[in-house]
Scaffold this active site. Structure first.
Site, PDB file in Angstrom:
ATOM      1  N   GLU A  26       0.827  -1.219   0.000  1.00  0.00           N
ATOM      2  CA  GLU A  26       0.000   0.000   0.000  1.00  0.00           C
ATOM      3  C   GLU A  26       0.859   1.267   0.000  1.00  0.00           C
ATOM      4  OE1 GLU A  26      -1.547   1.893   3.451  1.00  0.00           O
ATOM      5  OE2 GLU A  26      -1.379   0.062   4.642  1.00  0.00           O
ATOM      6  N   LYS A 161      -3.549  -1.462  15.580  1.00  0.00           N
ATOM      7  CA  LYS A 161      -3.114  -0.671  16.743  1.00  0.00           C
ATOM      8  C   LYS A 161      -4.269  -0.497  17.710  1.00  0.00           C
ATOM      9  CE  LYS A 161       0.572   2.219  14.945  1.00  0.00           C
ATOM     10  NZ  LYS A 161       0.548   2.469  13.495  1.00  0.00           N
TER      11      LYS A 161
HETATM   12  N1  PSU Z   1      -2.879   1.750  10.772  1.00  0.00           N
HETATM   13  C1  PSU Z   1      -1.544   1.774  10.919  1.00  0.00           C
HETATM   14  N2  PSU Z   1      -0.793   2.315   9.926  1.00  0.00           N
HETATM   15  C2  PSU Z   1      -1.360   2.831   8.785  1.00  0.00           C
HETATM   16  C3  PSU Z   1      -2.791   2.789   8.657  1.00  0.00           C
HETATM   17  C4  PSU Z   1      -3.507   2.247   9.663  1.00  0.00           C
HETATM   18  O1  PSU Z   1      -1.028   1.312  11.929  1.00  0.00           O
HETATM   19  O2  PSU Z   1      -0.655   3.330   7.920  1.00  0.00           O
HETATM   20  C5  PSU Z   1      -3.416   3.313   7.405  1.00  0.00           C
HETATM   21  C6  PSU Z   1      -3.704   2.166   6.419  1.00  0.00           C
HETATM   22  O3  PSU Z   1      -3.544   2.638   5.099  1.00  0.00           O
HETATM   23  C7  PSU Z   1      -5.177   1.873   6.695  1.00  0.00           C
HETATM   24  C8  PSU Z   1      -5.697   3.264   6.932  1.00  0.00           C
HETATM   25  O4  PSU Z   1      -5.838   1.230   5.628  1.00  0.00           O
HETATM   26  O5  PSU Z   1      -4.681   3.898   7.698  1.00  0.00           O
HETATM   27  C9  PSU Z   1      -7.022   3.261   7.648  1.00  0.00           C
HETATM   28  O6  PSU Z   1      -7.570   4.541   7.631  1.00  0.00           O
HETATM   29  P1  PSU Z   1      -9.112   4.760   8.033  1.00  0.00           P
HETATM   30  O7  PSU Z   1      -9.197   4.417   9.479  1.00  0.00           O
HETATM   31  O8  PSU Z   1      -9.392   6.205   7.764  1.00  0.00           O
HETATM   32  O9  PSU Z   1      -9.907   3.831   7.165  1.00  0.00           O
END
Ligand code: PSU
Ligand code: MN
Length: 305
Positions: A26, A161
């Site tokens: 990603e 996390k």
């Molecule tokens: N959690 C992490 N590192 C990240 C992300 C989440 O520990 O980089 C990033 C990933 O790309 C994940 C996104 O898909 O954040 C999720 O964002 P949202 O909660 O807005 O869907």
């Protein structure tokens, strides 16, 4: 007929056409998940690590109105340098970026969509999005979860996390039929720590066991699988320090009224700042670890095909 918006790098296309293992990566983690220049260095190291473990890397982003599968080093540097100015691209953002030609860094959900269109089944990242704490009131549930319910890609990650509500995240995945596998563990991993106290659906001790489950999953129905691969023991962080940083980050987000798609990047950046260099080292190490496992799983999956 190839998808009109898809632009697959020749090396990746060749590997896919010859049933050779490919691992999707990603780009939100590059633009929004780590500081510059470590983000660019890490992205290039992760690609090299996938290769060293026998698979072709395909970092995914939205560029010039195309869903790009496989980036050049210059494109990775462009994403890393622009950092948070790059649009964070989840499912709902993709059509807007394709129509306008703006640069987009794909989240887990966005990357899964593009990987599936290209025919890539295995994806390595750091942490999964999930159900946010307080989602009972805010309804903040990452689009990563409904994507896992419908898109046939395995996401190799270090769990999620604890900025998130991990029990509710697992409940959501259960409701939507997404198997959660633990690699050499019975517990769902919590990114910086190897344990969360929450069980996975099944423990797998080898990449071949994971691949066998993926094959069975896709014989039954479309949809994803979570492969939770704990952070290497030597890099795991003390739970107290992480919990304190997360509590502080959550209260800062509340105080500033952060909402919507800004929530996750804000919390990630705050936790990184509060825990300093240790968490960045841990983050880089676990992503490399996931890249190696994903390459091994992709290799076993290619063998089964
Ligand atoms: N959690 C992490 N590192 C990240 C992300 C989440 O520990 O980089 C990033 C990933 O790309 C994940 C996104 O898909 O954040 C999720 O964002 P949202 O909660 O807005 O869907
Ligand atoms: Mn959200």
């Amino acid at each position: 007929m190839p998808h009109s918006y898809l632009d697959v790098q020749p090396e990746v296309a060749h590997a896919l056409a010859h049933n050779q293992p490919v691992v999707a990566l990603e780009s939100t983690i590059i633009a929004h998940g780590m500081p510059y220049p470590e983000n660019v260095q890490t992205a290039l190291r992760v690609e090299a690590h996938v290769r060293a473990h026998g698979a072709v890397p395909a970092t995914i982003a939205v560029l010039n109105g195309k869903l790009k599968v496989g980036l050049t080093a210059a494109e990775i540097a462009q994403l890393g340098q622009a950092g948070p100015q790059v649009v964070k691209a989840s499912r709902r953002d993709l059509p807007l970026l394709l129509a306008t030609g703006a640069l987009g860094a794909t989240t887990v959900a966005g990357t899964m969509i593009v990987a599936a269109l290209a025919g890539i089944r295995v994806f390595a990242t750091g942490g999964l999005g999930g159900v946010h704490r307080g989602a009972q009131a805010t309804m903040d549930i990452s689009a990563d979860l409904p994507e896992l319910a419908q898109t046939p890609v395995a996401v190799v990650c270090a769990g999620a996390k604890s900025i998130l509500d991990l029990p509710l995240t697992l409940e959501y995945l259960e409701t939507h039929g997404v198997p959660v596998l633990g690699f050499q563990t019975n517990e769902f991993s919590a990114f910086f720590t190897r344990e969360s106290g929450l069980p996975v659906d099944m423990r797998c001790d080898t990449p071949a066991q994971v691949a066998a489950i993926l094959r069975a999953r896709w014989a039954l129905k479309h949809g994803g699988v979570v492969v939770a691969n704990p952070i290497p023991a030597g890099l795991a962080m003390p739970r107290d320090a992480i919990d304190a940083a997360i509590a502080q980050a959550l209260s800062d987000a509340l105080a500033r009224g952060v909402s919507g798609k800004a929530v996750t990047p804000f919390l990630l950046a705050r936790v990184n700042a509060l825990t300093g260099g240790d968490s960045l080292t841990a983050n880089i190490g676990l992503v490399l670890n996931n890249a190696a496992l994903a390459a091994a799983v992709a290799t076993e999956l290619a063998r089964l095909a």
